[in-house]
Each structure stands twice: as C-alpha cells, then as structure tokens.
Design a protein around this motif. Sequence first.
Motif, short mmCIF file in Angstrom:
data_model
loop_
_atom_site.label_atom_id
_atom_site.label_comp_id
_atom_site.label_asym_id
_atom_site.label_seq_id
_atom_site.Cartn_x
_atom_site.Cartn_y
_atom_site.Cartn_z
N CYS A 105 0.40 5.75 11.51
CA CYS A 105 1.08 6.08 10.26
C CYS A 105 0.64 7.44 9.72
CB CYS A 105 0.81 5.00 9.21
SG CYS A 105 1.36 3.34 9.66
N TYR A 106 -0.66 7.73 9.82
CA TYR A 106 -1.17 8.98 9.24
C TYR A 106 -0.63 10.21 9.96
CZ TYR A 106 -4.57 9.27 13.07
OH TYR A 106 -5.16 9.36 14.30
N GLU A 107 -0.26 10.06 11.25
CA GLU A 107 0.32 11.18 11.97
C GLU A 107 1.65 11.59 11.32
OE1 GLU A 107 0.67 9.60 15.87
OE2 GLU A 107 -1.42 10.00 16.42
N ALA A 108 2.42 10.60 10.91
CA ALA A 108 3.71 10.88 10.28
C ALA A 108 3.53 11.39 8.86
CB ALA A 108 4.58 9.62 10.29
N THR A 109 2.58 10.83 8.09
CA THR A 109 2.39 11.31 6.72
C THR A 109 1.95 12.77 6.72
OG1 THR A 109 0.13 10.41 6.69
CG2 THR A 109 1.87 9.04 5.73
N GLU A 110 1.16 13.17 7.70
CA GLU A 110 0.76 14.57 7.79
C GLU A 110 1.94 15.46 8.13
OE1 GLU A 110 -2.40 14.54 10.62
OE2 GLU A 110 -3.92 13.89 9.16
N ASP A 111 2.80 15.00 9.05
CA ASP A 111 3.98 15.78 9.43
C ASP A 111 4.99 15.88 8.28
OD1 ASP A 111 2.99 16.25 11.94
OD2 ASP A 111 4.14 14.65 12.91
N LEU A 144 -0.54 10.05 -0.06
CA LEU A 144 0.27 9.11 0.70
C LEU A 144 -0.68 8.13 1.38
CD1 LEU A 144 2.76 11.63 2.36
CD2 LEU A 144 2.91 10.53 0.11
N ILE A 145 -0.52 6.84 1.09
CA ILE A 145 -1.46 5.83 1.57
C ILE A 145 -0.73 4.83 2.44
CG2 ILE A 145 -3.23 4.17 0.90
CD1 ILE A 145 -3.35 5.52 -1.81
N THR A 146 -1.16 4.69 3.67
CA THR A 146 -0.54 3.75 4.61
C THR A 146 -1.61 2.85 5.21
OG1 THR A 146 -0.71 5.41 6.38
CG2 THR A 146 1.37 5.28 5.18
N CYS A 147 -1.16 1.73 5.75
CA CYS A 147 -2.08 0.76 6.35
C CYS A 147 -1.31 -0.06 7.37
CB CYS A 147 -2.69 -0.14 5.28
SG CYS A 147 -1.45 -0.94 4.22
N VAL A 169 0.84 1.74 0.69
CA VAL A 169 0.25 1.28 -0.58
C VAL A 169 0.91 2.05 -1.71
CG1 VAL A 169 -1.87 1.02 -1.92
CG2 VAL A 169 -1.93 0.77 0.57
N THR A 170 1.47 1.32 -2.68
CA THR A 170 2.20 1.97 -3.78
C THR A 170 1.53 1.82 -5.13
OG1 THR A 170 3.56 -0.01 -4.18
CG2 THR A 170 4.39 1.57 -2.56
N GLY A 171 0.43 1.07 -5.20
CA GLY A 171 -0.23 0.91 -6.49
C GLY A 171 -1.58 0.23 -6.35
N ALA A 172 -2.47 0.44 -7.32
CA ALA A 172 -3.78 -0.22 -7.38
C ALA A 172 -4.15 -0.39 -8.85
CB ALA A 172 -4.83 0.60 -6.64
N ARG A 173 -4.44 -1.62 -9.26
CA ARG A 173 -4.75 -1.89 -10.66
C ARG A 173 -5.82 -2.95 -10.80
NH1 ARG A 173 -1.09 -0.59 -14.93
NH2 ARG A 173 0.74 0.55 -14.21
N GLN A 174 -6.64 -2.79 -11.82
CA GLN A 174 -7.50 -3.87 -12.25
C GLN A 174 -6.70 -4.65 -13.30
OE1 GLN A 174 -11.26 -2.28 -13.61
NE2 GLN A 174 -12.21 -2.65 -11.62
N CYS A 175 -6.20 -5.80 -12.90
CA CYS A 175 -5.28 -6.56 -13.75
C CYS A 175 -6.05 -7.53 -14.65
CB CYS A 175 -4.31 -7.33 -12.85
SG CYS A 175 -3.03 -8.21 -13.73
N LYS A 176 -5.75 -7.50 -15.94
CA LYS A 176 -6.37 -8.41 -16.90
C LYS A 176 -5.89 -9.84 -16.65
CE LYS A 176 -6.82 -5.04 -20.65
NZ LYS A 176 -6.44 -4.73 -22.06
N VAL A 177 -6.80 -10.79 -16.75
CA VAL A 177 -6.44 -12.19 -16.58
C VAL A 177 -7.03 -13.01 -17.72
CG1 VAL A 177 -6.12 -12.15 -14.08
CG2 VAL A 177 -8.41 -12.47 -15.02
N ASN A 178 -6.28 -14.02 -18.16
CA ASN A 178 -6.69 -14.87 -19.27
C ASN A 178 -7.48 -16.09 -18.77
OD1 ASN A 178 -5.47 -13.30 -21.28
ND2 ASN A 178 -3.49 -14.30 -20.98
N VAL A 179 -8.66 -15.85 -18.23
CA VAL A 179 -9.54 -16.93 -17.80
C VAL A 179 -10.95 -16.61 -18.29
CG1 VAL A 179 -8.18 -17.59 -15.77
CG2 VAL A 179 -9.89 -15.78 -15.56
N PRO A 180 -11.75 -17.64 -18.59
CA PRO A 180 -13.07 -17.39 -19.18
C PRO A 180 -14.10 -16.86 -18.20
CG PRO A 180 -12.70 -19.74 -18.88
CD PRO A 180 -11.40 -19.06 -18.57
N TRP A 181 -13.93 -17.11 -16.87
CA TRP A 181 -14.98 -16.75 -15.92
C TRP A 181 -14.88 -15.31 -15.39
CZ3 TRP A 181 -11.37 -20.60 -15.15
CH2 TRP A 181 -10.38 -20.35 -14.22
#
Length: 313
Positions: A105-111, A144-147, A169-181
């Motif tokens: 994949c990275y060969e193509a993203t570089e090109d 550009l992130i591929t895997c 890969v199109t996104g990365a987030r620390q997502c809030k969750v409504n749990v006590p632990w």
Amino acid sequence: MPILLPGDCWFMSALSAITLNPGLLRRVVPDDQDFTRKYIGIFHFRFWQCGEWVDIVVDDQLPVSYDNQLCFSHSRSENEFWSALLEKAYAKLHGSYGALDAGKCYEATEDLSGGVTERFFFQKEEPPRNLFSIIAKAIQRGSLITCSVPGNIEEENESGLVAGHGYCVTGARQCKVNVPWKSHVDLVRLRNPWGDEVEWKGAWSDEAEEWRLVPEEYKKKMKLTAEADGEFWMTFREFLKNFEGVSITSLNPHSLNKEALLCMNDLAAVVNQIYLHQNNLSVTKRKVWEVVTYDGSWVRNSTAGGAPNNVSK
C-alpha cells in the motif's frame, strides 16, 4: 467509491486514502477534463516519480469481460470512470496491469503523493507504546495511512475483515464513554476500498451495542453512520490484534499544491484532537515535513564509485 478485483487492493486502498484530501486528489486527477468539454478521447494523470510529478496520458479504452463489465477497478455508478482510468494510467506507468498484481500500500501512497513512509509492524515486533498518538498526529498532518490484514488470499473471515486485503485509516479518537470504570476508549476508523457491506463485525462496529455508552451529542460530532459503505470503527487494541502493521506516508511541501495544503485539516477536528491529547499534540493547525533537495548525477570515474583508473587490479 471504487470497487476492485483481487490483486490490486494495495493500490485501491491508497487511492481511497487520497480521496480524503480533495486538493491532493485533484493534483493526481486534474479536474480540467471530462467527457464533454473539447473531448478528444484521452485523459492525463500525475504520479510522483524520482522527485517530480510525471504526466501519464491514456486513451478512453478500458478492458472489459465477456459480459461487458470492466475487468479491474470500477465504480458502483455506471457513469463514473475516473478510478478505472487512473488505474490504467498507473498500469501504464509500471508497464502492464499484471504489474499491479500484489504490491504494498505504501508504494502506491508514495506514488500518489510524493510523501515519505514510516512503517510499524504489529506481528513481527512490538509497536511503540505511543503508536495511537503517532497515528492521531499523522491524521492531523494529513498523512496517508494504510494497513493490511495478514493472509495470502483475499477471503472474508468471521470478524468481517478480509484476509490479505488492504485498508486505509480515516480517523483516530479517544471516545468518551458513560461507564464508571473508564472515561474513554481509543478508537480508529478504517475504510475497506470495496465500499460495500464487508465491514468489521466486532465491538464498536456500525450497529454494535457499545455505541450506547457514547453520548448522542458526541456521536453526532463523530458523524457516526451505520451505512454499508465499507467504513467502520474498532478499538485500537483490536486493530493491533487483527492487522499486520500500518504505513504512514507523510506529505511534504513538494507534493502539495496550495489548495491541498489548505485542506489538510478541519479546524474542529484539530481542536478535538488537542482536547483529547493535551499531552501529546501541539496547537499548530497544520504541519508538514520540511524537504531539502540536492540535484546531481553519477559521473564515471568521479562520483559513480568503483576503483580509480590508476589503481592496479
């Protein structure tokens, strides 16, 4: 969204990645051409080769099968041909369609960008402890992130992932969750270039119960959808477990036009990243690598190496 046949997913995952940056996409696929205005049956595309953008011209003839279906990549829309024509130009650049059968994949993203790639492996070695932050920063920079999923034959497994297949890969987030632990969970968003219902089926997939733990207002900010479009969320831990590695192609000033540079980041997304990663991300809205180029050539008996003429053998 382009569809592909087995063998060229590495190229299509890279193509899917550059669609996230409209300015960069227009650098590769100039928008001053269509089937109506002064149409003469040819198209031109640009690829980064040996430190410069190279124009590749192809005609409008595309290979089809016996039932009049395009043999290789094609769109779900019958009137959309840019991905098939771009693939033809890329095949011409490399000599044939056969040359596109299996690649990295990275060969193509570089090109397609002129960027420089850094690779991280999950199965062969221990990835950096701050890899999630590295990916978040890379998204902030417009990289550009591929895997890819381990395997030799493209085949969907029980989890919904396709073995031997490339993703972006199109996104990365620390997502809030409504749990006590715990207060949050690290999530990454991926896209299958097939653009169909073949998606991750595990935790945090499109309609998974885990999304009930996330406040509605936050889900709106994440633009969460449950469509069969090939895009899905999964935990970063599952990402490390199911993929063999990730390639991050960082863009540089030489590979970007002004429009692409300005479109690299959405300010709201950057503010969100800063809020969630206060200790790891800086306030700079836009970042790229700095590049220094030295032009030269190999000269026989001077810079080309080897033994000098006056040295006896």
